[in-house]
Design an enzyme around this catalytic site. Structure first.
Site, PDB file in Angstrom:
ATOM      1  N   LYS A   1      -6.994   3.409  -3.538  1.00 36.52           N
ATOM      2  CA  LYS A   1      -7.297   3.206  -2.060  1.00 36.52           C
ATOM      3  C   LYS A   1      -7.815   4.833  -1.554  1.00 36.52           C
ATOM      4  O   LYS A   1      -6.878   5.489  -2.122  1.00 36.52           O
ATOM      5  CB  LYS A   1      -6.306   2.558  -1.272  1.00 36.52           C
ATOM      6  CG  LYS A   1      -6.493   2.525   0.258  1.00 36.52           C
ATOM      7  CD  LYS A   1      -5.385   1.936   0.949  1.00 36.52           C
ATOM      8  CE  LYS A   1      -5.515   2.024   2.412  1.00 36.52           C
ATOM      9  NZ  LYS A   1      -4.424   1.455   3.177  1.00 36.52           N
TER      10      LYS A   1
ATOM     11  N   ASP B   1       0.909  -1.203  -0.130  1.00 39.10           N
ATOM     12  CA  ASP B   1       0.073   0.150  -0.002  1.00 39.10           C
ATOM     13  C   ASP B   1       1.011   1.336  -0.331  1.00 39.10           C
ATOM     14  O   ASP B   1       1.524   1.674   1.101  1.00 39.10           O
ATOM     15  CB  ASP B   1      -0.657   0.158   1.249  1.00 39.10           C
ATOM     16  CG  ASP B   1      -1.964  -1.070   1.092  1.00 39.10           C
ATOM     17  OD1 ASP B   1      -1.842  -2.104   0.537  1.00 39.10           O
ATOM     18  OD2 ASP B   1      -3.035  -0.739   1.803  1.00 39.10           O
TER      19      ASP B   1
ATOM     20  N   LYS C   1     -10.331   0.225  -2.572  1.00 37.75           N
ATOM     21  CA  LYS C   1     -10.231   0.108  -1.145  1.00 37.75           C
ATOM     22  C   LYS C   1     -10.604   1.248  -0.411  1.00 37.75           C
ATOM     23  O   LYS C   1      -9.699   2.066  -0.301  1.00 37.75           O
ATOM     24  CB  LYS C   1      -8.896  -0.672  -0.693  1.00 37.75           C
ATOM     25  CG  LYS C   1      -8.468  -0.572   0.928  1.00 37.75           C
ATOM     26  CD  LYS C   1      -7.188  -1.248   1.212  1.00 37.75           C
ATOM     27  CE  LYS C   1      -7.020  -1.266   2.751  1.00 37.75           C
ATOM     28  NZ  LYS C   1      -5.839  -1.764   3.078  1.00 37.75           N
TER      29      LYS C   1
END
Length: 322
Positions: A222, A159, A258
């Site tokens: 995300k 991430d 996400k």
């Protein structure tokens, strides 16, 4: 009891050359986006066994996360135990389920090896934040080195955080190059690009940053680090979902989504799944393409599922903390 099996991974996003014409003239009607987001949960409701099914699905799409300054190996091992068995046995038995796990466990790079050992043989991926999380204000070579460190220690997913200034300055080539280099450093690990949407000021910027990250090869986009003043919201998520849909229409590639931060309840878990179903379809209700970055909501989901089975709400002390 039926077992829940992980689905095969979606093909990696190879990316495309930077295409400014895909987004430079984009317009976002903010009031319309807010109205659409506000009506998502009023137009579709789920009750009883259907609600329970949606909540179980939220669990299998959850990135169980600990990103605190006082994280320890023991805390990570406890989190991994919860990821392997996220619901109490009597709830699983009552629902007729076995083999349920969370979508992944997410930790800092220095704790990746601990998580990998704790999850060995479970099939639960280990995700690691990297690139100077949460601000990302480090020299690029150090950010790439952090990715390499996490991958070398066994991380399946990375991430990353983008440089927000590139978005605010409209420097799309710099943002593209940065994400592309991070994508290369990830190797076989999937890259989830955190846009920190609360820092991007406008929904137009959110759409543009989403498109550039996908063009550069991000496998997921995300919303947030969870550390911004404003984290995941439904209007922002709606705009990102539209960007996902547009990118897929141009390339045929499915990119994951996400939302993270600010989601705490079972009601939130259902709201974001409704958004996915209505905007992108059922494929985005599976962990290959959808993750929830909201560990704190697991406790409420467990309470709601026990209520579904027994008609009573249990005290929070009855459930293991995530």
């Amino acid at each position: 009891m039926p077992e829940i099996h992980a689905l095969p991974n979606i093909a990696r996003n190879p990316g495309v050359p930077l295409q400014l014409d895909w987004f430079d003239q984009i317009a976002v009607n903010t009031p319309a986006a807010e109205r659409r987001a506000a009506t998502l949960t009023t137009r579709r409701t789920v009750k009883k066994e259907w609600q329970a099914a949606w909540l179980v699905n939220a669990v299998r799409c959850m990135d169980l996360t600990t990103l605190a300054g006082d994280d320890t190996p023991e805390r990570v091992r406890r989190l991994c135990a919860k990821a392997r068995s996220p619901l109490a046995d009597h709830i699983l038995d009552g629902l007729g389920l076995a083999g349920l796990t969370t979508g992944a466990v997410c930790v800092y790079p220095t704790l990746v090896s601990t998580a990998v050992k704790a999850l060995d043989g479970t099939g639960v991926p280990v995700a690691s934040v990297a690139t100077g999380f949460p601000a990302g204000l480090m020299p690029l070579n150090l950010r790439l080195a952090e990715i390499l460190y996490a991958v070398d220690h066994g991380a399946d997913e990375i991430d990353i955080v983008i440089t927000r200034a590139h978005v605010l300055d409209g420097n799309w080539s710099a943002l593209y190059d940065e994400v592309a280099e991070m994508r290369e450093a990830c190797g076989a690990a999937h890259l989830k690009a955190i846009l920190a949407t609360g820092d991007l000021k406008t929904l137009r910027n959110v759409y543009k940053a989403s498109m550039v990250a996908m063009q550069a090869g991000a496998d997921f986009i995300k919303t947030s680090t969870g550390k911004e003043g404003v984290n995941a919201t439904l209007p922002v998520s709606l705009v990102m979902a539209r960007a996902l849909r547009d990118y897929g229409a141009r390339t045929g590639q499915k990119i994951g989504f996400k939302p993270a931060g600010g989601m705490k309840t079972a009601k939130d878990a259902i709201a974001w799944q409704i958004l996915m179903k209505e905007e992108l379809g059922d494929d985005w209700l599976k962990p290959d393409l959808f993750r929830l970055g909201a560990s704190s909501m697991l406790a409420d989901i467990e309470r709601q599922l026990e209520h579904h089975l027994t008609g009573r709400y249990a005290a929070s002390s009855r459930h293991a903390i995530a």
